[in-house]
Motif scaffolding. Structure first.
Motif, PDB file in Angstrom:
ATOM      1  N   HIS A  91       0.826  -1.199   0.000  1.00 54.84           N
ATOM      2  CA  HIS A  91       0.000   0.000   0.000  1.00 54.84           C
ATOM      3  C   HIS A  91       0.866   1.257   0.000  1.00 54.84           C
ATOM      4  O   HIS A  91       1.962   1.289   0.533  1.00 54.84           O
ATOM      5  N   GLY A  92       0.328   2.289  -0.621  1.00 55.27           N
ATOM      6  CA  GLY A  92       1.059   3.537  -0.776  1.00 55.27           C
ATOM      7  C   GLY A  92       1.931   3.574  -2.009  1.00 55.27           C
ATOM      8  O   GLY A  92       2.556   4.595  -2.300  1.00 55.27           O
ATOM      9  N   SER A  93       1.963   2.489  -2.760  1.00 62.23           N
ATOM     10  CA  SER A  93       2.817   2.422  -3.950  1.00 62.23           C
ATOM     11  C   SER A  93       2.177   3.160  -5.121  1.00 62.23           C
ATOM     12  O   SER A  93       0.953   3.185  -5.255  1.00 62.23           O
ATOM     13  N   PRO A  94       3.019   3.704  -6.017  1.00 60.57           N
ATOM     14  CA  PRO A  94       2.498   4.323  -7.241  1.00 60.57           C
ATOM     15  C   PRO A  94       2.281   3.260  -8.306  1.00 60.57           C
ATOM     16  O   PRO A  94       2.866   3.302  -9.393  1.00 60.57           O
ATOM     17  N   ALA A  95       1.444   2.283  -7.989  1.00 66.37           N
ATOM     18  CA  ALA A  95       1.268   1.110  -8.848  1.00 66.37           C
ATOM     19  C   ALA A  95      -0.079   0.488  -8.545  1.00 66.37           C
ATOM     20  O   ALA A  95      -0.747   0.852  -7.582  1.00 66.37           O
ATOM     21  N   ASN A  96      -0.472  -0.441  -9.401  1.00 64.70           N
ATOM     22  CA  ASN A  96      -1.671  -1.212  -9.102  1.00 64.70           C
ATOM     23  C   ASN A  96      -1.312  -2.195  -7.999  1.00 64.70           C
ATOM     24  O   ASN A  96      -0.722  -3.256  -8.243  1.00 64.70           O
ATOM     25  N   ILE A  97      -1.633  -1.819  -6.765  1.00 62.76           N
ATOM     26  CA  ILE A  97      -1.175  -2.609  -5.625  1.00 62.76           C
ATOM     27  C   ILE A  97      -1.826  -3.985  -5.582  1.00 62.76           C
ATOM     28  O   ILE A  97      -1.308  -4.898  -4.928  1.00 62.76           O
ATOM     29  N   LEU A  98      -2.935  -4.178  -6.288  1.00 64.17           N
ATOM     30  CA  LEU A  98      -3.511  -5.518  -6.381  1.00 64.17           C
ATOM     31  C   LEU A  98      -2.514  -6.478  -7.019  1.00 64.17           C
ATOM     32  O   LEU A  98      -2.382  -7.640  -6.593  1.00 64.17           O
TER      33      LEU A  98
END
Length: 946
Positions: free
Chosen positions: A376-383
């Motif tokens: 979480h908090g990533s600049p990405a599709n965290i799924l």
């Protein structure tokens, strides 16, 4: 003679078959096995890794005895006065301490995980500028035909330094960062040095869509050797900046630059330091390596670049980003701006997945371990990041944030989904065990099945109270005055997780996560981060589904590609679902839409909120992709049906409409009534049948029939606080649903397990209180068993009040007191009584006639007592533990120093508790209520037949 033998044989086979048939008709209702993994774990803070074998063993034995199943080692900042005991991170002595801990873990049946960094995010002194986090800077220039640029193509990075808890001037910091010998004292958070930034590219854009690459025309001194052709030209110069993020909360030997998470070279360079020093160390006892949440960008600016970005972008998106720099920075048409920005952000997402997460996971597997990852908090599709992790881990209290991790775990079939639990539940020293249980229940109800406390500091046995502490934790360590009742809470978690871990999710809906809409929307920063706090992208529809009681998991575009349809069920690698819901969406990849229609053709039911997506996402080959998309969607023949539209396609169906309830009913998906009663729940499937975790954190007792959206032949209640069990009362069960009688007090949780055949158990009692109450009156002897600063004298009272009202000494005391009294058995023939302790601060263990009845954590302090266990005259003992706060108040007012830590020493959670020195203080607090306040009463109850 042979005939007789045959008759005996047939008789034996008949009896054996009858026994087998009987066994098949009767299910075995038993508690699942408790293992180290079903128990809660805790993050184990190693302050400066100033550990030694004697105290490691003592700490681990105390944690094991308190019911913990495993520890996650996270080395962090040090304790003042213990600098000479620090073990330098990942060096020889540190590795020996790790090996010793792993062997002790095997001896004590304690699992061990290890954070790869000292603090967070990944980084350290061996990460030099070339592998450190980067950002992108740009400048623009305008030229007319025939003109040359007079100024040089240069950009000087402005100096910046941020430190924790104090001011630092950039002149006090040397380059490279690893050359500073006082990093512990500096406590750096972010550093940038004044220096020229390397040019990445210089592009020129003409009026007639002409694009020229001028990079090779820039001299070493920044002079541009180029004369603009006819027309007006815009020049974009991109420079690689140094983001400057430092590892947070690092201990000795772990301070330094944070890595470039989009670079495989940086990731491998970081991991290689462990390999270089672990060659002769046996780490076979290590379960998992751990990564804390992506907190690179909680600083000035963002880490949004990597040196190979242009090449990586073109390989993934199919065009050269350098041809679209005006759009990247929002200076083209609105549509082009959105599409190029979306492609840029998707590439960042791909790199974080492929160059960091997957590389790290593969490295871990090569060491015989797995990864536990907070994405979480990533600049990405965290799924997708969570799905690539062996154990996804979440934190916080927002349900949508929690469900990001659990959804990815469910869809991809992860057996464990963890959480960082009990972080900042309240101000320091004020969180009680009921607060922790509520926090745990929130996670369990949203699909977490592996509770990890945040956390427990390693502390030497001779450390003065309250021992070594972590700034953001609830201090659930042996020095906590609530420690005597910790095992009851940990046993509760283990009992719940023994069911939840041995299960598969049983949710109805896959909720598409429309990340391309977020990626296409320009914001204040180049990147969008997901799951950092709440998730606004699907907030409205997610809250609607949760509030109504629909069960769902999020799903990403990559995960949709893995779906299949079998017997009208949508099959993911980890679970089956009834439908896919696509929220109101503007952009969607062509491949995703093609897959959704293919799933429908094979029998799936797909629900689109409001309308079909308007367009494909991204920029590459847009005209052809958009044409295919319109051909695909225009082939769907929708028929109007009341307030929705339906298109039959192959074996399945696609629905459109703005009334989600109606569409879900149309595809036979119904909400659980539990949510409407204010109950938290999680529905899973186990080998025995469907299973519900149900928790009541409302302010009223639930005492009624509740409809469940699953059929039941037989059901059993399991009480995870005391391991009582009994058959649930059921009625009106059909092929799709059933009714169960639910009786839950505030703060109470139960496991409801369905069975496919009869079970041989007594009914779980449903109690009905009679209109009588017997107050326990008389003398109470109050004696103090454990705590400090000193043990107060025993006192006798006939009136229960907070023990802080007894004396000044007791206002300072934090610990455990025993309350003893006697009472006569009430008259009458009630089969049982509810013993109500009334007001308790903060937890209580109850004994009746020398027998332990149970531990009560609150908020309701009641326990049921059978009449048979009562004597004519009974001795009641209640052992009550209060909070650490009162002793801390006394220490702060008298100036005793327990705040002796480097780095973030010792942050307050609430502004009103910040002292003149910027640290937490309780100096303005009044003593908190403590002990058994009562009134204590007995109420007769009878079991109702309903």
């Amino acid at each position: 003679m042979k005939r007789t033998h045959l008759l005996i044989l047939f008789a034996f086979l008949f009896i054996s078959q009858s026994c087998t048939d009987s066994a098949q008709k009767e299910a075995s209702a038993e508690w699942p096995e408790i293992t180290a993994e079903t128990k809660p774990w805790t993050r184990w803070w190693w302050h400066d890794s100033a550990v030694n074998p004697k105290d490691l063993t003592a700490n681990m034995e105390e944690l094991q005895e308190a019911g913990f199943g495993g520890l996650e080692i996270t080395p962090i900042y040090g304790v003042k006065g213990h600098e000479n005991k620090a073990l330098k991170f990942q060096r020889e002595e540190w590795m020996k301490a790790l090996e010793f801990t792993l062997k002790e873990g095997e001896r004590l049946d304690l699992g061990i995980d290890l954070a790869n960094a000292s603090g967070w995010p990944f980084g350290g002194p061996w990460i030099q500028a070339d592998n450190a986090s980067k950002n992108i800077k740009f400048k623009t220039y305008s030229l007319n035909g025939g003109e040359s640029l007079n100024e040089k193509i240069k950009l000087i990075q402005q100096p910046l330094v941020r430190a924790v808890g104090h001011q630092v001037d950039i002149s006090e910091v040397k380059f490279p960062i690893s050359s500073n010998t006082n990093l512990r004292e500096l406590a750096l958070d972010q550093v940038r040095f004044e220096k020229p930034l390397p040019l990445q590219t210089l592009m020129a854009y003409g009026e007639n869509d002409e694009v020229l690459d001028l990079t090779d025309k820039v001299g070493e001194d920044g002079t541009l050797n180029w004369e603009a052709p006819e027309g007006n030209w815009q020049l974009y110069a991109l420079f690689e900046g140094w983001h400057g993020k430092m590892v947070e909360r690092a201990g000795e030997g772990g301070e330094g630059n944070v890595i470039d998470h989009f670079s495989e070279e940086a990731t491998r360079t970081f991991l290689k330091d462990f390999d270089d020093h672990a060659g002769n160390v046996d780490i076979s006892g290590l379960r998992a390596f751990f990564n804390d949440s992506y907190e690179v960008d909680d600083a000035s600016g963002q880490a949004d670049w990597t040196p190979q970005f242009f090449e990586e972008f073109e390989a993934r998106r199919g065009y050269d980003l350098r041809t679209q720099l005006p759009a990247l920075f929002g200076n083209d048409t609105e549509d082009t701006n959105a599409r190029v920005l979306c492609d840029y952000r998707e590439t960042i997402s791909d790199l974080l997945l492929e160059k960091f997460t997957v590389v790290w996971a593969d490295w871990s597997e090569a060491h015989g371990a797995i990864i536990r990852n907070q994405a979480h908090g990533s600049p990405a599709n965290i799924l997708d990041l969570y799905a690539a992790s062996h154990i996804p881990e979440t934190e916080g209290t927002n349900p949508m944030r929690i469900k990001m991790a659990t959804s990815a775990g469910h869809v991809s079939g992860k057996p464990l989904i963890a959480c960082e639990a009990a972080t900042w539940l309240d101000e320091h020293f004020r969180a009680n065990l009921a607060d922790a249980k509520q926090n745990f229940d929130r996670y369990l109800s949203h699909g977490v099945n592996h509770i990890v406390y945040h956390g427990t500091p390693y502390s030497p046995q001779d450390a003065e109270w309250p021992g070594w502490m972590f700034y953001a934790a609830v201090h659930f360590a042996p020095t906590n005055s609530l420690w005597p009742d910790m095992k009851a809470l940990n046993d509760y978690v283990a009992n719940c997780q023994s069911f939840m871990q041995n299960s598969t999710p049983d949710n109805d809906i896959l909720l598409y996560f429309p990340i391309y809409d977020a990626w296409s929307e320009r914001g204040r920063e180049m990147l969008r981060h997901f799951g950092a706090s709440r998730e606004d992208l699907t907030k409205d529809i997610s809250e609607f589904l949760l509030d109504k009681g629909y069960t769902f998991d999020y799903i990403s575009d990559k995960q949709i590609k893995q779906l299949q349809v079998e017997d009208d069920q949508i099959k993911a690698p980890g679970a089956n679902y009834k439908t896919i819901v696509v929220p109101t969406t503007q952009y969607i990849p062509l491949a995703t839409m093609e897959k959704l229609i293919q799933l429908a053709e094979n029998g799936a039911k797909i629900v689109f909120e409001d309308h079909l997506p308007a367009s494909v996402s991204g920029m590459f080959d847009l005209e052809n992709r958009q044409k295919k998309y319109h051909e695909l969607t225009s082939s769907l023949e929708f028929e109007k049906q009341e307030n929705l539209s339906s298109a039959q396609i192959g074996k399945g169906e696609i629905l459109l409409g703005d009334e989600l309830d109606m569409m879900l009913q149309k595809v036979q998906v119904y909400p659980e009534e539990l949510a409407g009663k204010g109950l938290w729940f999680n529905r899973v499937s186990r080998e025995d049948g469907v299973c519900y975790f149900i928790s009541n954190w409302g302010d009223q007792t639930i005492d009624e029939w509740v409809t469940l959206q699953r059929p039941a032949t037989e059901a059993v209640w399991y009480n995870p606080m005391n391991r009582a069990s009994g058959k649930a009362k059921l009625k009106n069960s059909d092929k799709s649903k059933s009714q169960v009688y639910v009786q839950l007090k505030p703060g109470e949780s139960m496991i409801l397990q369905f069975y496919k055949s009869d079970v041989d158990l007594e009914d779980y009692p449903v109690w009905e209180e009679q209109n009588q109450k017997y107050v326990v009156e008389g003398e109470w002897t109050v004696s103090f068993e454990k705590g400090g600063p000193t043990l107060p004298e025993t006192y006798i009272t006939t009136k229960l009040t907070s023990w802080t009202e007894q004396s000044d000494e007791l206002q300072k005391f934090s610990g455990t007191a025993s309350y003893k009294t006697t009472f006569e058995k009430p008259e009458g023939d009630a089969p049982a009584y509810i013993l109500d302790l009334g007001e308790v601060h903060e937890s209580a263990t109850v004994y009746m006639n020398g027998e332990k009845l149970g531990t009560l954590l609150g908020p309701v302090f009641q326990i049921t007592i059978s009449t048979e266990s009562l004597k004519p005259t009974n001795e009641l003992e209640v052992k009550v533990s209060n909070l650490m706060a009162n002793r801390i108040i006394s220490m702060d007012k008298s100036g005793e120093n327990y705040k002796k830590f480097y780095n973030i020493n010792f942050a307050a959670n609430k502004r009103e508790n910040v002292g003149p020195d910027g640290l937490f203080t309780a100096v303005n607090w009044e003593p908190l209520k403590s002990g058994l306040v009562g009134p204590v009463s007995l109420s007769p109850v009878s079991e109702t037949d309903l």
